[in-house]
Enzyme design. Structure first.
Site, short mmCIF file in Angstrom:
data_model
loop_
_atom_site.label_atom_id
_atom_site.label_comp_id
_atom_site.label_asym_id
_atom_site.label_seq_id
_atom_site.Cartn_x
_atom_site.Cartn_y
_atom_site.Cartn_z
NE ARG A 44 4.15 4.09 -15.85
CZ ARG A 44 5.33 3.48 -16.06
NH1 ARG A 44 5.93 3.58 -17.24
NH2 ARG A 44 5.88 2.77 -15.11
CE1 TYR B 280 -11.22 24.77 -19.95
CE2 TYR B 280 -8.99 23.97 -19.57
CZ TYR B 280 -10.32 24.03 -19.21
OH TYR B 280 -10.75 23.36 -18.09
CG ASP C 281 -8.34 22.50 -27.32
OD1 ASP C 281 -9.31 21.76 -27.55
OD2 ASP C 281 -8.09 22.95 -26.18
CE LYS D 208 -14.31 20.19 -20.58
NZ LYS D 208 -13.30 21.10 -21.13
C1 LIG Z 1 -11.95 21.39 -20.81
C2 LIG Z 1 -11.01 21.85 -21.85
C3 LIG Z 1 -9.65 21.53 -21.79
C4 LIG Z 1 -9.03 20.76 -20.65
O1 LIG Z 1 -9.50 19.45 -20.57
P1 LIG Z 1 -9.68 18.64 -19.19
O2 LIG Z 1 -10.25 17.35 -19.65
O3 LIG Z 1 -10.57 19.45 -18.31
O4 LIG Z 1 -8.30 18.50 -18.61
C5 LIG Z 1 -8.84 21.97 -22.84
N1 LIG Z 1 -9.34 22.70 -23.85
C6 LIG Z 1 -10.64 23.03 -23.93
C7 LIG Z 1 -11.12 23.84 -25.08
C8 LIG Z 1 -11.52 22.62 -22.93
O5 LIG Z 1 -12.81 22.98 -23.01
#
Ligand SMILES: *Cc1c(COP(=O)(O)O)cnc(C)c1O
Length: 380
Positions: free
Chosen positions: A47, A99, A171, A196
């Site tokens: 962890r 998001y 982000d 992604k």
């Molecule tokens: C998918 C996404 C998230 C969240 O990420 P997860 O891996 O699905 O928890 C946050 N911000 C953006 C812009 C995203 O496309």
């Protein structure tokens, strides 16, 4: 090292002192033998640290020109760790185009813990300062935004954050470090859903943070260990493998989306195209300034704005798969009003531009002729 070299080698020295494996091995272990109490090789319990996760954390730090990286079980878990820097009574100013999962975390979990969120239209950065109070501790920015591809000027926001001594988190999921490096532009924290583009193959869910400042990094490492939402070694391995081709994939995503956007713009049944590379995009110049290219995502609406038309197009698409998520090698299509943004009331949704006919495309790496042909037959 320049970017392409860093994608392959960044932070990856001394990975496998045991056998010299070129790829970091998947250290599928929870614990590590000690010779005597406290005498270990840098890892005690997975962890708090795991060599495979460590390799990924160093890789993202390298790609984002940061000093420290942290890997979590999802993008949302990474955002959750950032919010745990705050205390009840603190305020956050966030992008209004957000998001959906981030919005849900902010409003359905952290508002109950006494943190206040202001959702502000940030395309005009002049809007932000009037919302700052003595309690404001964090600016949360997403650019390009989902699904409208709005662009927010990171340098302008950095100036506001510095002036008021608040943290700026970006982000960077849609842009990836190949196109945009928020830390170089002055941000304190960069966040990624590595699910992604970084993973890139739609086979893993992982979240990442990258920061430059040591004190901030230590707070986040403490939260990572104390709250425990870590990424597992197998998942870290998959993201590391994805990152090694990030530059090539992004280059092709950007080439393909350009042709798709130009095709859509000319199609008589298409009303509007949302892609920051178009000269008529409201913040095209900002995108040009802070991004290397315009990303792999594009949205469009159709004339008459009927949900039934969008549904027909989505049903007819053959190569584009109707699915949530984005950033994989395969092309995906989604209907934000009924899928990712269904939880937002229709009136609110339309204020954000998310009309019933809006379709969002994650343009993949297939042959462009096949993608255009697929769109043509579906929209015609
Ligand atoms: C998918 C996404 C998230 C969240 O990420 P997860 O891996 O699905 O928890 C946050 N911000 C953006 C812009 C995203 O496309």
């Amino acid at each position: 090292m320049k970017f392409n070299t860093k994608a392959i080698h960044g932070g990856q020295d001394n990975i496998d002192p045991a056998y010299g494996a070129v790829m970091p091995p998947i250290y599928q272990t929870s614990t590590y033998a000690q010779n005597k109490p406290g005498a270990h090789k840098g890892f005690e319990y997975s962890r708090s640290g795991n060599p495979t996760r460590n390799a990924l954390e160093k890789a993202i730090a390298s790609l984002e020109n940061a000093n420290y990286g942290m890997a979590f079980g999802s993008g949302i878990a990474a955002i959750d760790a950032v919010l745990k820097l705050l205390k009840p009574g603190d305020e956050v100013i966030s992008t209004n185009h957000l998001y959906g999962g981030s919005y849900r975390l902010f409003t359905k979990i952290y508002e109950d813990f006494g943190i206040q969120f202001n959702f502000v239209e940030m395309e005009d950065t002049g809007n932000i300062e009037k919302h700052i109070t003595a309690k404001t501790k964090l600016l949360w920015v997403e650019t390009p935004t989902n699904p409208m591809m709005n662009i927010i000027d990171i340098v302008a926001i950095t100036k506001i954050a510095r002036k008021h001594s608040v943290l700026l988190a970006v982000d960077n999921t849609f842009a990836t470090p190949y196109l945009q490096n928020p830390i170089d532009l002055g941000a304190d924290i960069v966040m990624h859903s590595a699910t992604k583009y970084l993973g890139g193959h739609s086979d893993v869910v992982v979240g990442l943070l990258a920061v430059k400042d040591k004190t901030l990094a230590n707070k986040l490492y403490f939260i990572q260990k104390a709250s425990g939402a870590i990424a597992g070694p197998q998942d870290c391995f998959l993201v590391l493998r994805g990152i090694k081709t990030l530059h090539l994939r992004m280059q092709r995503h950007c080439e393909n989306v350009k042709d798709v956007a130009e095709f859509l713009e000319k199609h008589p049944k298409v009303e509007k195209v949302f892609w920051p590379g178009l000269k008529n995009h409201p913040n095209h110049d900002v995108a040009k300034k802070q991004m290397k290219d315009f990303g792999g995502m594009v949205s469009f609406s159709t004339r008459g704005n009927k949900q039934a038309d969008a549904e027909k197009i989505l049903e007819k698409l053959k190569i584009f798969t109707l699915a949530e998520s984005l950033g994989g090698v395969e092309s995906l299509a989604g209907h934000p009003a009924s899928m990712t943004h269904a939880s937002i009331p229709k009136e609110e949704r339309e204020k954000l531009g998310i009309v019933d006919s809006l379709i969002r495309l994650s343009v993949g790496l297939e042959d462009i002729e096949d993608l255009l042909e697929d769109l043509k037959q579906a929209i015609d």
